[in-house]
Design an enzyme around this catalytic site. Structure first.
Site, PDB file in Angstrom:
ATOM      1  CB  THR A   1      -1.012  -0.152   1.150  1.00 20.05           C
ATOM      2  OG1 THR A   1      -1.692  -0.926   1.144  1.00 20.05           O
ATOM      3  CG2 THR A   1      -1.708   1.293   1.389  1.00 20.05           C
TER       4      THR A   1
ATOM      5  CB  ILE B   1     -14.389  -1.851  -1.305  1.00 16.09           C
ATOM      6  CG1 ILE B   1     -15.025  -2.099  -2.663  1.00 16.09           C
ATOM      7  CG2 ILE B   1     -14.027  -0.141  -1.184  1.00 16.09           C
ATOM      8  CD1 ILE B   1     -16.265  -1.279  -3.257  1.00 16.09           C
ATOM      9  N   GLY B   2     -11.746  -1.832   0.502  1.00 18.47           N
ATOM     10  CA  GLY B   2     -10.906  -1.377   1.749  1.00 18.47           C
ATOM     11  C   GLY B   2     -11.090   0.045   1.990  1.00 18.47           C
ATOM     12  CG  ASP B   3      -8.198   1.567   4.583  1.00 21.15           C
ATOM     13  OD1 ASP B   3      -7.789   0.571   4.299  1.00 21.15           O
ATOM     14  OD2 ASP B   3      -7.117   2.588   4.505  1.00 21.15           O
TER      15      ASP B   3
ATOM     16  CB  THR C   1      -1.037   2.044   5.382  1.00 25.33           C
ATOM     17  OG1 THR C   1      -0.731   0.598   4.995  1.00 25.33           O
ATOM     18  CG2 THR C   1       0.209   2.274   6.413  1.00 25.33           C
ATOM     19  N   GLY C   2      -2.920  -0.150   6.742  1.00 21.64           N
ATOM     20  CA  GLY C   2      -3.432  -1.173   8.071  1.00 21.64           C
ATOM     21  C   GLY C   2      -4.490  -1.925   7.616  1.00 21.64           C
ATOM     22  CD  GLU C   3      -8.429  -5.643  10.730  1.00 24.65           C
ATOM     23  OE1 GLU C   3      -7.631  -6.203  11.400  1.00 24.65           O
ATOM     24  OE2 GLU C   3      -9.520  -5.396  11.380  1.00 24.65           O
TER      25      GLU C   3
HETATM   26  N1  ASP Z   1      -5.572  -0.656   4.147  1.00 26.70           N
HETATM   27  C1  ASP Z   1      -5.302  -1.622   3.064  1.00 26.70           C
HETATM   28  C2  ASP Z   1      -6.838  -2.343   3.081  1.00 26.70           C
HETATM   29  O1  ASP Z   1      -7.237  -2.697   3.880  1.00 26.70           O
HETATM   30  C3  ASP Z   1      -4.319  -2.514   3.149  1.00 26.70           C
HETATM   31  C4  ASP Z   1      -2.877  -2.110   3.738  1.00 26.70           C
HETATM   32  O2  ASP Z   1      -2.803  -0.714   4.015  1.00 26.70           O
HETATM   33  O3  ASP Z   1      -2.048  -2.614   3.412  1.00 26.70           O
HETATM   34  O4  ASP Z   1      -7.328  -2.546   1.824  1.00 26.70           O
END
Ligand code: ASP
Length: 246
Positions: free
Chosen positions: A117, A146-148, A167-169
């Site tokens: 990311t 769909i993510g953030d 970035t992250g979950e």
């Molecule tokens: N935030 C991203 C998602 O959940 C993944 C990531 O940041 O690595 O799609």
């Protein structure tokens, strides 16, 4: 893949999701912002828009690498959804073997954000801020998830005060509307950038889930995360450069 971009002072934004052939999703997000009356295009419509705009398209095979196939296999075997970590490099980038052990879950590496990311926040001489985030999402995510990252206010946000990329979950970031929250506490509580980032990471985000980078209109730079580490870098016009992981 999915991506979003936001121009702070003008509050213009563009986002895309569900791409499989667009080489640089962030360029398409920018075209959504600049060339359509909309903010967000997804899946077949986004791909069609990409073709019409003549952005660089590649065969889907282009994105399939041996490493990623390996990660997907591990994730499927563990019946788990993963951020795309490459922790085997942990010891080579300064972490200890003990740390590496702590970072295992189901025998898989966790909790370091996130080589694939890419987020970027910028501020120019006039104090205009902008933010952008692009991602392949999570390894072994459900089809259609769909993510953030493409969600304005969650993974990406910019205003006349600040620009933020997360970035992250994704699910945790969405629940806390993380990027907008930084701008909101600056706006409504009068916090400065560092205070706002600390406050939001401590009070709004589930433990161990995510991180963010941010710049303010005054040229302050901040990052905050509640994971073990987050790959990040900073560069200024006069040649200053800094990178960090932990
Ligand atoms: N935030 C991203 C998602 O959940 C993944 C990531 O940041 O690595 O799609």
């Amino acid at each position: 893949m999915e991506a979003s971009i936001m121009d702070g002072p003008k509050r213009r934004c563009g986002a895309v999701s569900g791409l499989t052939t667009v080489k640089n999703p962030i360029s398409l997000a920018r075209l959504v912002m600049d060339k359509t009356p909309h903010s967000y295009l997804g899946f077949a419509g986004a791909e069609e828009f990409a073709r019409k705009q003549g952005v660089e398209l590649v065969d889907n095979e282009y994105f399939i690498t041996e490493d990623n196939v390996g990660m997907l296999k591990l994730a499927k075997e563990a019946n788990s959804i993963l951020f795309d970590y490459r922790i085997p490099t942990l010891t080579t980038c300064g972490g200890s073997a003990a740390m590496e052990n702590q970072l295992q879950m189901n025998g898989l590496p966790i909790s370091l954000y996130a080589p694939e990311t890419v987020g970027c926040v910028v501020v120019d001489k006039q104090g205009h801020c902008a933010a952008a985030t692009s991602t392949g999402g999570l390894v072994n995510k459900m089809t259609g998830r769909i993510g953030d990252s493409p969600l304005i206010g969650s993974g990406t946000y910019a205003s006349d005060l600040v620009a933020v990329s997360c970035t992250g979950e994704g699910e945790a970031i969405i629940r806390s509307t993380l990027a907008r929250e930084v701008a909101a506490v600056m706006e409504y509580k009068g916090l400065n950038l560092h205070e706002a980032v600390d406050y939001v990471i401590k009070t709004r985000l589930d433990e161990g889930k995510a991180g963010l980078i941010a710049v303010s209109k005054n040229g302050e730079v901040a990052c905050g995360f509640n994971t073990t580490g987050m790959f990040r870098g900073c560069a200024t016009e006069d040649g200053f450069m800094e990178v960090g992981v932990w």
